[in-house]
Design a protein around this motif. Structure first.
Motif, PDB file in Angstrom:
ATOM      1  N   ASP A  59       0.857  -1.184   0.000  1.00 56.09           N
ATOM      2  CA  ASP A  59       0.000   0.000   0.000  1.00 56.09           C
ATOM      3  C   ASP A  59       0.894   1.237   0.000  1.00 56.09           C
ATOM      4  N   GLY A  60       0.448   2.266  -0.692  1.00 61.17           N
ATOM      5  CA  GLY A  60       1.211   3.504  -0.706  1.00 61.17           C
ATOM      6  C   GLY A  60       0.634   4.473  -1.719  1.00 61.17           C
ATOM      7  N   ILE A  61       1.335   5.568  -1.941  1.00 52.08           N
ATOM      8  CA  ILE A  61       0.859   6.628  -2.815  1.00 52.08           C
ATOM      9  C   ILE A  61       1.547   6.523  -4.184  1.00 52.08           C
ATOM     10  N   ILE A  62       0.728   6.566  -5.243  1.00 48.20           N
ATOM     11  CA  ILE A  62       1.233   6.703  -6.613  1.00 48.20           C
ATOM     12  C   ILE A  62       1.234   8.195  -6.936  1.00 48.20           C
ATOM     13  N   GLU A  63       2.378   8.714  -7.291  1.00 51.96           N
ATOM     14  CA  GLU A  63       2.507  10.151  -7.528  1.00 51.96           C
ATOM     15  C   GLU A  63       1.845  10.562  -8.839  1.00 51.96           C
ATOM     16  N   GLU A  64       1.496  11.844  -8.926  1.00 55.57           N
ATOM     17  CA  GLU A  64       0.911  12.362 -10.156  1.00 55.57           C
ATOM     18  C   GLU A  64       1.905  12.229 -11.305  1.00 55.57           C
ATOM     19  N   ALA A  65       1.387  12.176 -12.515  1.00 50.91           N
ATOM     20  CA  ALA A  65       2.249  11.948 -13.674  1.00 50.91           C
ATOM     21  C   ALA A  65       1.729  12.716 -14.877  1.00 50.91           C
ATOM     22  N   THR A  66       2.662  13.248 -15.644  1.00 50.77           N
ATOM     23  CA  THR A  66       2.370  13.877 -16.931  1.00 50.77           C
ATOM     24  C   THR A  66       3.189  13.163 -17.991  1.00 50.77           C
ATOM     25  N   VAL A  67       2.530  12.683 -19.031  1.00 50.33           N
ATOM     26  CA  VAL A  67       3.188  11.887 -20.059  1.00 50.33           C
ATOM     27  C   VAL A  67       2.812  12.444 -21.426  1.00 50.33           C
ATOM     28  N   ILE A  68       3.821  12.665 -22.268  1.00 51.40           N
ATOM     29  CA  ILE A  68       3.596  13.149 -23.626  1.00 51.40           C
ATOM     30  C   ILE A  68       4.247  12.176 -24.608  1.00 51.40           C
ATOM     31  N   ASP A  69       3.463  11.704 -25.567  1.00 50.19           N
ATOM     32  CA  ASP A  69       3.937  10.831 -26.633  1.00 50.19           C
ATOM     33  C   ASP A  69       3.772  11.555 -27.970  1.00 50.19           C
ATOM     34  N   ALA A  70       4.620  11.220 -28.926  1.00 51.06           N
ATOM     35  CA  ALA A  70       4.532  11.872 -30.235  1.00 51.06           C
ATOM     36  C   ALA A  70       5.042  10.945 -31.320  1.00 51.06           C
ATOM     37  N   GLN A  71       4.545  11.170 -32.544  1.00 51.34           N
ATOM     38  CA  GLN A  71       5.034  10.420 -33.700  1.00 51.34           C
ATOM     39  C   GLN A  71       4.872  11.257 -34.950  1.00 51.34           C
ATOM     40  N   ILE A  72       5.753  11.023 -35.910  1.00 49.59           N
ATOM     41  CA  ILE A  72       5.601  11.566 -37.257  1.00 49.59           C
ATOM     42  C   ILE A  72       5.642  10.392 -38.219  1.00 49.59           C
ATOM     43  N   SER A  73       4.885  10.476 -39.288  1.00 57.69           N
ATOM     44  CA  SER A  73       4.798   9.374 -40.231  1.00 57.69           C
ATOM     45  C   SER A  73       4.980   9.871 -41.660  1.00 57.69           C
ATOM     46  N   TYR A  74       5.445   8.976 -42.504  1.00 59.39           N
ATOM     47  CA  TYR A  74       5.641   9.289 -43.917  1.00 59.39           C
ATOM     48  C   TYR A  74       5.201   8.088 -44.736  1.00 59.39           C
ATOM     49  N   GLY A  75       4.234   8.297 -45.601  1.00 62.26           N
ATOM     50  CA  GLY A  75       3.724   7.229 -46.433  1.00 62.26           C
ATOM     51  C   GLY A  75       4.415   7.185 -47.782  1.00 62.26           C
ATOM     52  N   ILE A  76       4.667   5.980 -48.260  1.00 56.91           N
ATOM     53  CA  ILE A  76       5.259   5.766 -49.576  1.00 56.91           C
ATOM     54  C   ILE A  76       4.261   4.947 -50.388  1.00 56.91           C
ATOM     55  N   PRO A  77       3.353   5.609 -51.094  1.00 56.27           N
ATOM     56  CA  PRO A  77       2.291   4.882 -51.802  1.00 56.27           C
ATOM     57  C   PRO A  77       2.819   3.845 -52.781  1.00 56.27           C
ATOM     58  N   SER A  78       3.920   4.136 -53.456  1.00 52.49           N
ATOM     59  CA  SER A  78       4.431   3.199 -54.446  1.00 52.49           C
ATOM     60  C   SER A  78       4.869   1.883 -53.822  1.00 52.49           C
ATOM     61  N   LEU A  79       5.268   1.931 -52.548  1.00 50.04           N
ATOM     62  CA  LEU A  79       5.677   0.719 -51.837  1.00 50.04           C
ATOM     63  C   LEU A  79       4.600   0.230 -50.875  1.00 50.04           C
ATOM     64  N   LYS A  80       3.451   0.926 -50.875  1.00 47.00           N
ATOM     65  CA  LYS A  80       2.356   0.584 -49.965  1.00 47.00           C
ATOM     66  C   LYS A  80       2.851   0.505 -48.529  1.00 47.00           C
ATOM     67  N   SER A  81       3.704   1.458 -48.158  1.00 47.05           N
ATOM     68  CA  SER A  81       4.384   1.415 -46.864  1.00 47.05           C
ATOM     69  C   SER A  81       4.252   2.736 -46.133  1.00 47.05           C
ATOM     70  N   THR A  82       4.429   2.653 -44.827  1.00 44.72           N
ATOM     71  CA  THR A  82       4.422   3.834 -43.978  1.00 44.72           C
ATOM     72  C   THR A  82       5.572   3.747 -42.979  1.00 44.72           C
ATOM     73  N   PHE A  83       6.398   4.785 -42.952  1.00 38.91           N
ATOM     74  CA  PHE A  83       7.422   4.906 -41.921  1.00 38.91           C
ATOM     75  C   PHE A  83       6.855   5.717 -40.767  1.00 38.91           C
ATOM     76  N   LYS A  84       7.224   5.338 -39.552  1.00 43.83           N
ATOM     77  CA  LYS A  84       6.797   6.091 -38.383  1.00 43.83           C
ATOM     78  C   LYS A  84       7.972   6.223 -37.424  1.00 43.83           C
ATOM     79  N   LEU A  85       8.163   7.435 -36.910  1.00 46.10           N
ATOM     80  CA  LEU A  85       9.159   7.689 -35.879  1.00 46.10           C
ATOM     81  C   LEU A  85       8.416   8.170 -34.651  1.00 46.10           C
ATOM     82  N   GLY A  86       8.559   7.431 -33.532  1.00 51.11           N
ATOM     83  CA  GLY A  86       7.775   7.755 -32.356  1.00 51.11           C
ATOM     84  C   GLY A  86       8.602   7.793 -31.086  1.00 51.11           C
ATOM     85  N   ALA A  87       8.065   8.468 -30.088  1.00 48.86           N
ATOM     86  CA  ALA A  87       8.718   8.553 -28.779  1.00 48.86           C
ATOM     87  C   ALA A  87       7.645   8.685 -27.714  1.00 48.86           C
ATOM     88  N   THR A  88       7.844   7.986 -26.593  1.00 48.44           N
ATOM     89  CA  THR A  88       6.900   8.067 -25.479  1.00 48.44           C
ATOM     90  C   THR A  88       7.567   8.729 -24.276  1.00 48.44           C
TER      91      THR A  88
END
Length: 950
Positions: free
Chosen positions: A893-922
């Motif tokens: 038993d105990g206290i869970i401290e408050e938390a602020t979390v920000i996640d982000a991603q950028i993506s780039y689609g390549i239609p000719s390859l039917k592919s998507t790149f994604k760069l993410g961070a949590t």
């Protein structure tokens, strides 16, 4: 063989059928392709989806002319005429701000628009998964309104909706393609350990709150539906690869890998199949909380230290009492005993423990394999026969009363289902194998005992303490010297000697010398549903039912299924009906349902639900809803049949036939105690725990005062007075609104729950002798049974038990949530939600009962995204904040401290390859946070991924 020939004959029959082929593309108003759009023949089941370039090809046995219906989430639907074979069509869809017309199934077990859902419902679509900034779609569920995660391990997240949840959340149900993927042994969901691959997810629906009226006992506080893609509709080969790193102060930077592939093919209108494989590997969030929560402020220098993520130091004894044992064993003489008894302090001393990080390989791994065969005997959706098999393997950490390393854990499910337009009938079974899983606490305890028995260690400690004191050492110095002497020869992590002892302990299931968890439990389940909407016109009526059989097999390690008593089997069943009717030009929708459930060990119970939904406004875009329903939860297999020694206590289930199934022989301290107990040992069982014990809270009060005022201390003792566990119930009231105002989409809900017979745990202390009673007399004399219990408490002749019972105190919870979304500028989408949750429990009326709400009072989440930032580029930023809250569990038993979390991603689609790149961070802010007391602090995670879709 006959089945094979039947399928083969259908295959050749299908080839001989004349077919119409249509191809084309689906685009938005800006002439951009729309991937994942649904394309189907109007009035028929034949359909497909567009690829990453918005293109599609559809074959059907229907001859032109006919219409195609085209739709996609976030867009209005469109109809296009087909007049000839091999026609090529181009379809343009107009974007819609509203999501009120999206189709959901789970709320009423029938397709209906979101606007008509009688209860709060949250959704995650294929588009949402593609936009998510989380490493996996399952992690991304944390951004849904009402969801709070309890993270025990990187690969083990437990969903909490509306409170009262630990890692082992058995008040929440999770269905994958209709199968409950709870562990048969543990009775709760192991995250996505055996779930679905993110490239095979068709949609996810979440119902927070009670859903027992349609889904039975375990749908008490919420239910999650994960539905995979049907190979008749989603074909081709898809794959993804992710690589990145995790960063944590304790663990450093470590590689993270995640791979997956999906192959699906529609051979013809009669037969289709698919297969999936995923593999993830990373480094666990190291659990390094060394706080002594039993005595805050203590550190490792204290002689009775018991750290949270330290194991082996739970073994503790009164050092003065050790002298008597040495005397009785002939180690010291009576004269020496007199000296020892005068010098040794009346204090407890604990053995030196091992850190958790030294007792695991700290690797997290998960592999999932599944395949399914789909047969449509009539070439359409009138009947589909599905065989599905799922396999999950992995390593992860589960936290219950102890911390457990699920090492090589294996779970599988197999399902046969018949599904049609208005019905389904399915049967499946789930089985699991513990692999090389083990209990970390007993690993530390028994590695210690492997190199030096407890009696020897404490004897050396006592002798050195006395010698040091006689030599002039202070008490602090004497304790330090005594520990150093007793630890001589201690096995050091990383050495061959330690590894040899460690391997021996984790391979041994006997808790006296090992820590292995043994399990081969199974669940057999069947359920069905029929909708009479094509037969009955005045209302939509459904009926359904389910049956489940539990087959427990822990070989006596966790449950009381020992060779002496045999296995444990019990069953439960239920049936329900539901009526839906629309009034007032379809503006008012009434839904009423009721379910009856019966478990073998408990009386049957009814779960009704009544709801009204009213659509106001010219376009019916202001929807008000209200509902009342009751829910119930049967005691789990653990609540009923556990008999598990966790070191500092024994967990005893309270099924009537379980109390005598668990017993143990324990040594009695002191000659006087042996006289009361009738010998040097005593046999304790579940009846002692439930019927002859004191509440732990009153024993703590007694212990604090016994040294100075024993009479007053005895007056504080309270005999345990609990009933055997029975089902708990909830009455749930909910109001809600969905609508649009000036381009803003709103979803507002509020709920009020009343819980009765709430199931929980109570820790008790049972004396080896005497009869427990309120305020026993300290002056009654040694023949008095109450006085004898005081002697037992004073001399450590007791056993701690954790019981499963219900509280008589009514528990209430209240909460509300507000969600809002809008396109703020061009294709920028902004979403935000807020949740408030609070509970009311009068702890003073039941001081030993822990409600375990474990939910922040305030939570805020927000996302900003644009998947058309500029050509082929998109991004998503999500943030969430929660305030601090009290964590209660059988581990700590105990206290869970408050938390602020920000996640982000950028993506780039390549239609000719039917592919998507994604760069993410949590967790971009980098501040580590916890969601479970005892689990590792969550650090940062970076990843780059490539996804290929057909």
């Amino acid at each position: 063989m006959k089945i094979y020939l039947f399928i083969l004959s259908l295959f050749f029959c299908g080839l001989s059928y004349s077919q119409t082929s249509i191809s084309g593309s689906v685009k938005d108003s800006k002439d951009q392709p729309i991937p994942g759009a649904n394309v189907k023949v109007a009035g028929e089941s034949a359909g497909t989806v567009t690829d990453s370039n918005g293109n599609f090809t559809l074959t059907t046995t229907k001859k032109p002319p006919f219409d195609l219906e085209v739709s996609s989430v976030g867009y209005g639907s469109s109809t296009v005429s087909v007049t000839s074979n091999n026609q090529n069509v181009t379809v343009s869809l107009t974007e819609q701000e509203t999501q009120l017309d999206e189709i959901v199934v789970s709320a009423s077990r029938a397709p209906e628009k979101v606007r008509e859902s009688p209860v709060t419902i949250e959704r995650m679509t294929i588009r949402d998964i593609k936009k998510s900034a989380s490493p996996t779609f399952y992690d991304g569920l944390e951004n849904l309104k009402e969801v709070h995660m309890n993270t025990s391990s990187m690969s083990f997240k437990s969903i909490n909706t509306r409170g009262f949840a630990t890692v082992s959340n058995n008040r929440f149900m999770q269905l994958v393609d209709g199968m409950d993927n709870s562990s048969p042994l543990l009775n709760f969901v192991l995250g996505n350990l055996i779930g679905v691959s993110e490239i095979d997810v068709a949609n996810v629906e979440l119902l927070p709150g009670a859903s027992s009226a349609l889904y039975g006992a375990n749908a008490f506080n919420g239910i999650l539906f994960m539905n995979s893609k049907n190979p008749f509709k989603y074909q081709g080969i898809s794959a993804y690869v992710k690589y990145g790193s995790t960063n944590q102060r304790a663990a450093g930077s470590n590689d993270y890998r995640d791979y997956g592939i999906r192959a699906a093919h529609k051979f013809n209108d009669y037969f289709a199949a698919k297969a999936n494989f995923t593999y993830m590997k990373g480094t666990e969030w190291y659990a390094t909380d060394y706080e002594d929560y039993g005595a805050p402020g203590r550190d490792r220098s204290h002689h009775n230290y018991n750290g949270l993520n330290v194991y082996g130091d739970e073994v503790s004894t009164n050092i003065r009492g050790v002298a008597l044992g040495m005397l009785n064993a002939g180690v010291i003489t009576p004269a020496q005993y007199t000296v020892f008894n005068a010098i040794l302090p009346n204090e407890n001393v604990s053995r030196t423990g091992y850190n958790e990080v030294d007792l695991t390989d700290n690797e997290v791994r998960n592999a999932k394999i599944d395949f399914s065969l789909h047969l449509r005997p009539f070439g359409n959706e009138k009947l589909e026969v599905i065989w599905q098999s799922k396999f999950g393997f992995g390593n992860t950490v589960y936290q219950g009363a102890n911390r457990y390393y699920l090492n090589g854990f294996f779970m599988q499910q197999h399902k046969l289902e018949l599904a049609g337009k208005n019905f389904f009938l399915r049967g499946y079974f789930t089985t699991e194998h513990g692999g090389q899983s083990y209990d970390m606490r007993f690993t530390g305890i028994n590695v210690n005992r492997a190199w030096k028995p407890d009696a020897t260690w404490f004897g050396q400690y006592a002798a050195t303490y006395v010698q040091s004191t006689l030599g002039g050492a202070t008490p602090t110095q004497a304790h330090g010297l005594a520990r150093g002497a007793a630890d001589t020869g201690r096995l050091i992590p990383g050495t061959p000697e330690f590894q040899s002892a460690f391997n021996s302990v984790i391979a041994n299931p006997d808790v006296l010398s090992g820590s292995k968890l043994v399990d081969n439990s199974k669940i057999y389940h069947s359920d069905g549903n029929y909708n009479f909407k094509d037969l009955v016109k005045f209302a939509e009526i459904q009926v359904g039912g389910s049956y489940r059989l539990y087959d427990l097999n822990s070989f006596g390690r966790i449950y009381t299924d020992t060779e002496e008593f045999g296995g444990i089997d019990y069953d439960e069943y239920g049936a329900y009906t539901q009526v839906m009717k629309k009034f007032m030009d379809d503006r008012l929708k009434f839904t009423g349902s009721i379910r009856y459930d019966k478990s073998q060990n408990f009386d049957g119970s009814y779960s009704p639900r009544v709801s009204l939904v009213y659509s106001a406004g010219q376009n019916k875009n202001h929807i008000f809803r209200g509902s009342f329903q009751t829910g119930f939860r049967n005691p789990t297999t653990q609540d009923q049949y556990i008999g598990f020694n966790v070191g500092n206590a024994v967990l005893i289930g309270s099924a009537p036939d379980n109390l005598l199934r668990y017993s143990e022989t324990l040594p009695v301290n002191t000659v006087a105690g042996q006289a009361f107990a009738g010998g040097a040992t005593t046999v304790m069982n579940g009846e002692d725990a439930y019927y002859n014990s004191y509440t732990s809270s009153s024993v703590l009060q007694f212990s604090a005062l016994a040294g100075t005022d024993p009479v007053a201390a005895a007056a504080l003792l309270r005999r345990t007075n609990v009933d055997l566990v029975k089902p708990e119930t909830v009455k749930a009231f909910e109001l809600g609104y969905r609508g649009e105002v000036k381009g803003f989409s709103y979803d507002i809900n509020g709920y009020y729950n009343i819980y009765n017979d709430f199931i929980g745990n109570i820790t008790v202390v049972s004396p080896f002798y005497g009869t427990a009673q309120d305020s026993p007399s300290f002056t009654a004399g040694p023949t008095d049974p109450g006085f004898q219990t005081l002697h037992a408490l004073t001399n450590g002749n007791t056993r701690n038990y954790q019981l499963y019972t219900n509280t008589d105190i009514e528990i209430k919870s209240i909460g509300f949530g507000v969600g809002v979304s809008k396109k703020v500028f061009k294709d920028f989408e902004l979403g935000a939600n807020y949740n408030y949750a609070e509970f009311d429990f009068d702890q003073a009326k039941d001081p030993s009962f822990e409600a375990g709400f474990n939910t922040p009072k305030h939570r805020v989440k927000a996302t900003l995204s644009n998947d058309k930032l500029f050509k082929n580029f998109g991004f998503n930023i999500s943030g969430r904040w929660s305030d601090e809250y009290l964590w209660q569990s059988t581990f700590a038993d105990g206290i869970i401290e408050e938390a602020t979390v920000i996640d982000a991603q950028i993506s780039y689609g390549i239609p000719s390859l039917k592919s998507t790149f994604k760069l993410g961070a949590t967790n971009l802010g980098g501040k580590e946070y916890k969601q479970v007391l005892g689990a590792g602090a969550i650090g940062q995670q970076y990843f780059v991924s490539l996804t290929i879709n057909p």
